[in-house]
Design a protein around this motif. Structure first.
Motif, short mmCIF file in Angstrom:
data_model
loop_
_atom_site.label_atom_id
_atom_site.label_comp_id
_atom_site.label_asym_id
_atom_site.label_seq_id
_atom_site.Cartn_x
_atom_site.Cartn_y
_atom_site.Cartn_z
N ARG A 236 0.86 -1.19 0.00
CA ARG A 236 0.00 0.00 0.00
C ARG A 236 0.89 1.23 0.00
NH1 ARG A 236 -4.81 2.42 -1.14
NH2 ARG A 236 -5.56 3.81 0.49
N ILE A 237 0.72 2.10 -1.02
CA ILE A 237 1.53 3.31 -1.14
C ILE A 237 0.67 4.51 -0.75
CG2 ILE A 237 2.86 4.77 -2.73
CD1 ILE A 237 3.36 2.18 -4.37
N THR A 238 1.02 5.14 0.37
CA THR A 238 0.19 6.23 0.90
C THR A 238 1.00 7.49 1.20
OG1 THR A 238 0.56 5.46 3.16
CG2 THR A 238 -1.38 4.60 2.00
N LYS A 239 2.30 7.46 1.01
CA LYS A 239 3.13 8.60 1.42
C LYS A 239 4.44 8.61 0.66
CE LYS A 239 4.28 5.59 5.30
NZ LYS A 239 3.31 4.60 4.83
N ARG A 263 -2.26 4.18 -3.79
CA ARG A 263 -2.66 2.96 -4.49
C ARG A 263 -2.16 1.71 -3.76
NH1 ARG A 263 1.78 5.42 -6.26
NH2 ARG A 263 3.53 4.30 -7.20
N THR A 264 -2.74 0.59 -4.09
CA THR A 264 -2.28 -0.71 -3.59
C THR A 264 -1.89 -1.55 -4.79
OG1 THR A 264 -3.76 -0.61 -1.68
CG2 THR A 264 -2.93 -2.77 -2.30
N ILE A 265 -0.69 -2.10 -4.76
CA ILE A 265 -0.20 -2.89 -5.90
C ILE A 265 0.25 -4.27 -5.44
CG2 ILE A 265 0.48 -0.89 -7.29
CD1 ILE A 265 3.32 -1.27 -6.36
N GLU A 266 0.08 -5.21 -6.33
CA GLU A 266 0.52 -6.57 -6.04
C GLU A 266 1.94 -6.76 -6.57
OE1 GLU A 266 -0.93 -11.20 -6.82
OE2 GLU A 266 -2.25 -9.52 -7.32
#
Length: 403
Positions: A236-239, A263-266
């Protein structure tokens, strides 16, 4: 002021009052203010209100001749800084104001004419990239809008300004190839081979994650273990991490570049396993150092020093340059090249454009589209070459028939 009764076009009777207004700042002539109403009293009041409004504005116009551009810019920046923009953005605005101040700092704000401002833009255009000039203009527009709101000026001199286009030299055109913006598959493999053979501590984890995630280096530096899900192989990329002075203790965590960047990436299981192994090693190190180091920074960063403070982007740049020297890659490559490389990887894998944009956190389609289109066209050409190779005999027979 004088008043009289007049007839309107519809034949109704009205009181009309007329008075001299303040002089026009451009011509020096006085303007007559005329107002009508059913009663003489109301007509007079309307004229007086209009005069008061014009006189107030005239006073501010005179003030605009005293307040310098640099002072208005300073006040605007103070207000702008309170709007929640990132510190990195404020720093850019500060640089753009410095450029403007070189030319008009000591000029009263109301004396910055459209012609004078256009001349400024024309003079800085050859000195900077066009995007920089556009940024300077954007900042100027906001400063002048602030002056209009404070009634220091009537019009925005930056409106309708022309941003000159630089004509590229032949050398610039030749060097501005889209292929220079990303690593070809063989180049990426060569770089990762150098990482495996010559990488220092955490190089393996960081560069594999950059290449196979497309995240920005600032986003990578800001990652915490709570952002990683070992069960679903997701991040999870939030910052993002911002560090103006390259001092490990003065870092700042800010929201990502855009809303779409959250965004959230696999991630491939092999890389998750790599990070899981790093997690185990780090846990042991933390247990050892958190008691030995007086100022241990316990913030749960994935990529941190032994004292717990996160590594900064400069570290990744230095490590990358060290590794590039051990390859034959001649491209001017920074960690940002992995974002573009990831776009090309996804394109070759047949992933659709909207999914690619969502994965790398792009809201502006232009950046993604350039690489996507180029790689797609290259794939079409490669497909044609493969067909030619597979069916070379059949194609040769055509030539025999023609002869």
């Amino acid at each position: 002021m004088y008043c009289k009764k007049v007839k309107t076009k519809s034949g109704e009777s009205r009181w009309e009052c007329v008075a001299d207004g303040p002089r026009d700042p451009a011509t020096g002539k006085r303007k007559q203010i005329t107002r009508r109403a059913k009663t003489q009293k109301e007509a007079k009041k309307r004229v007086e209100d209009a005069l008061r409004s014009l006189e107030d504005y005239q006073i501010d116009e005179q003030l605009g001749k005293k307040i310098l551009f640099e002072e208005v810019a300073r006040v605007w920046l103070e207000t702008y800084s309170l709007t929640g923009v990132k510190r990195s953005t404020i720093r850019i605005r500060e640089k753009e104001i410095k450029i403007l101040n070189r030319y008009i700092a000591k000029i009263p704000i109301s004396l910055v004419t459209p012609a004078k401002y256009q001349k400024l833009i024309n003079e800085i255009a050859p000195q900077y990239a066009r995007t920089t000039v556009q940024g300077v203009n954007t900042t100027a527009v906001m400063i002048f809008k602030h002056a209009i709101k404070d009634k220091l000026i009537k019009d925005n001199p930056a409106n309708d300004v022309v941003i000159p286009k630089k004509r590229k030299t032949v050398e610039e055109i030749e060097n501005d190839s889209i292929e220079e913006k990303y690593l070809e598959s063989f180049e990426l493999e060569e770089f990762l081979q150098a990482v495996r053979a010559h990488g220092l501590d955490l190089d393996l984890e960081r560069f594999y994650l950059l290449a196979f995630s497309g995240m920005r280096s600032g986003e990578l530096c800001a990652l915490k273990w709570t952002d990683l899900n070992f069960n679903t192989n997701e991040i999870r990329i939030t910052k993002t991490l911002y560090n103006e002075n390259n001092n490990m203790k003065t870092y700042e965590l800010t929201p990502p570049k855009t809303e779409g960047s959250i965004r959230t990436i696999e991630i491939e299981k092999e890389i998750i396993d790599l990070l899981h192994s790093h997690y185990k090693r780090q846990t042991k190190m933390n247990m050892k150092y958190r008691h030995e180091i007086e100022e241990y920074h316990d913030s749960n960063f994935i990529f941190c020093r032994t004292n717990g403070y996160p590594f900064i982007q400069k570290t990744i740049i230095q490590r990358m340059q060290r590794l590039l020297e051990r390859t034959s890659i001649e491209k001017h490559a920074t960690p940002h090249i992995f974002r573009h490389t990831h776009i090309s990887m996804l394109t070759e894998a047949g992933v659709d454009l909207p999914t690619i944009m969502e994965r790398v956190g792009h809201e502006d389609i232009k950046t993604t589209m350039k690489i996507y289109t180029h790689v797609t066209n290259k794939m079409k050409k490669d497909a044609s070459d493969k067909v030619r190779t597979l069916y070379q005999n059949a194609l040769s027979d055509i030539n025999l028939k023609i002869m």
